[in-house]
Scaffold this motif. Structure first.
Motif, short mmCIF file in Angstrom:
data_model
loop_
_atom_site.label_atom_id
_atom_site.label_comp_id
_atom_site.label_asym_id
_atom_site.label_seq_id
_atom_site.Cartn_x
_atom_site.Cartn_y
_atom_site.Cartn_z
N ILE A 1 0.77 -1.27 0.08
CA ILE A 1 0.18 0.07 0.01
C ILE A 1 0.99 1.12 -0.01
O ILE A 1 0.46 2.22 -0.61
CB ILE A 1 -1.01 -0.06 1.37
N SER B 1 1.63 2.36 -3.28
CA SER B 1 0.72 3.18 -4.10
C SER B 1 0.40 4.38 -3.34
O SER B 1 0.08 5.45 -4.18
CB SER B 1 -0.66 2.24 -4.15
N VAL B 2 0.74 4.50 -2.22
CA VAL B 2 0.05 5.88 -1.75
C VAL B 2 1.32 7.09 -1.98
O VAL B 2 0.86 8.30 -2.31
CB VAL B 2 0.49 5.89 -0.04
N GLU C 1 -9.21 5.99 -7.65
CA GLU C 1 -7.98 5.17 -7.34
C GLU C 1 -7.65 5.30 -6.02
O GLU C 1 -7.33 4.55 -5.23
CB GLU C 1 -6.96 5.38 -8.26
N LEU D 1 -7.85 2.82 -2.85
CA LEU D 1 -6.74 2.59 -1.88
C LEU D 1 -6.96 3.09 -0.52
O LEU D 1 -6.53 1.97 0.28
CB LEU D 1 -5.48 3.53 -2.48
N TYR D 2 -7.76 3.97 -0.31
CA TYR D 2 -8.41 4.30 1.03
C TYR D 2 -9.00 3.25 1.86
O TYR D 2 -8.76 2.79 2.95
CB TYR D 2 -8.80 5.63 1.17
N ARG E 1 -8.74 -0.14 0.69
CA ARG E 1 -7.96 -1.13 1.03
C ARG E 1 -6.88 -0.88 2.33
O ARG E 1 -6.93 -1.93 3.30
CB ARG E 1 -7.02 -1.27 -0.12
N LEU F 1 -3.63 10.27 2.45
CA LEU F 1 -4.46 10.26 1.41
C LEU F 1 -5.89 11.13 1.56
O LEU F 1 -6.15 11.69 0.46
CB LEU F 1 -5.21 8.56 1.52
#
Length: 248
Positions: free
Chosen positions: A130, A133-134, A148, A152-153, A155, A216
């Motif tokens: 993660i 991706s962040v 997206e 992600l948030y 997840r 995020l």
């Protein structure tokens, strides 16, 4: 009616006794009944994220083990493979363990180490994935769309739920352990284990995950943040990780 009230020694402005009782009954009916407290084992089962279900602390198995402690004062000893029985469902209904409290304690903490190892493995692998991706979402040039970032948030919310629930499970089962060991001369284990827990990889990952959640949210327009949080809550409910409950 006023004559009736005067004879009864009541204030003329007070409603008749029957009226007061009716109002009281209505008030009772309007009160919302309290829901019964849900046992933590059930909470853990309901909130577990399906893909990581096998990596949660074996809370119910530990409770079964602790129920065997009263017979641990006998002079027998455990089988060399006894530590495996905690992980095997077929062994959960086996006869009560025999042996001194020290051996029960060794079995308990060997199993706890094994469970924490799996919690750490999931937490570290998922956090690192993660985190990559962040970086894409919060870098100088945002490379992820708002959709997206929201995914992600969500997840990340599931990972945070996983780590938080496991930390609670460890704390609760250690409290039960200390309670069952009371009177044996053993010092309470909860303080030392919780201190050790702060240095466990999954605890470090919890702090990193909390920071990523803040990053995020900052990457989104302020008016989109409430919606982002709601999406995360909905994702947890769908995954089984956020059902409403009152743990005991």
């Amino acid at each position: 009616p006023r004559v009736y009230e005067k004879k009864r020694g009541l204030d003329a402005r007070s409603p008749p006794p029957s009226t007061r009782c009716s109002l009281h009954d209505c008030a009772l009916l309007r009160r919302r009944p309290l829901r019964p407290l849900m046992k933590f084992g059930r909470v853990l089962q309901l909130r577990a994220i399906p893909e990581w279900r096998e990596s949660y602390i074996g809370y119910k198995r530990f409770k079964r083990l602790l129920k065997r402690l009263p017979t641990a004062q006998s002079s027998g000893s455990f089988s060399p493979t006894a530590s495996l029985s905690l992980r095997e469902p077929s062994e959960l209904e086996a006869p009560l363990l025999s042996g001194p409290y020290a051996e029960v304690e060794a079995l308990f903490f060997a199993a706890l180490d094994d469970d924490l190892r799996r919690v750490n493995e999931v937490s570290v692998a998922e956090t690192e994935s993660i985190e990559t991706s962040v970086t894409l979402a919060t870098g100088g040039e945002a490379l992820l769309s708002q959709e997206e970032v929201a995914a992600l948030y969500c997840r990340l919310a599931k990972l945070r739920s996983f780590m938080s629930l496991n930390a609670t499970a460890v704390k609760k089962i250690l409290k039960k352990f200390d309670k069952n060991m009371a009177g044996t001369g053993r010092e309470p284990q909860l303080p030392s284990v919780m201190k050790r827990l702060e240095a466990e990889p999954f605890s470090v990952c919890r702090r990193r995950a909390d920071g990523m959640a803040v990053e995020l949210e900052r990457a989104m327009p302020p008016d989109k943040v409430p919606r982002l949080r709601q999406l995360a809550q909905d994702a947890l409910k769908r995954a089984g990780g956020g059902r409403e409950s009152r743990p005991n």
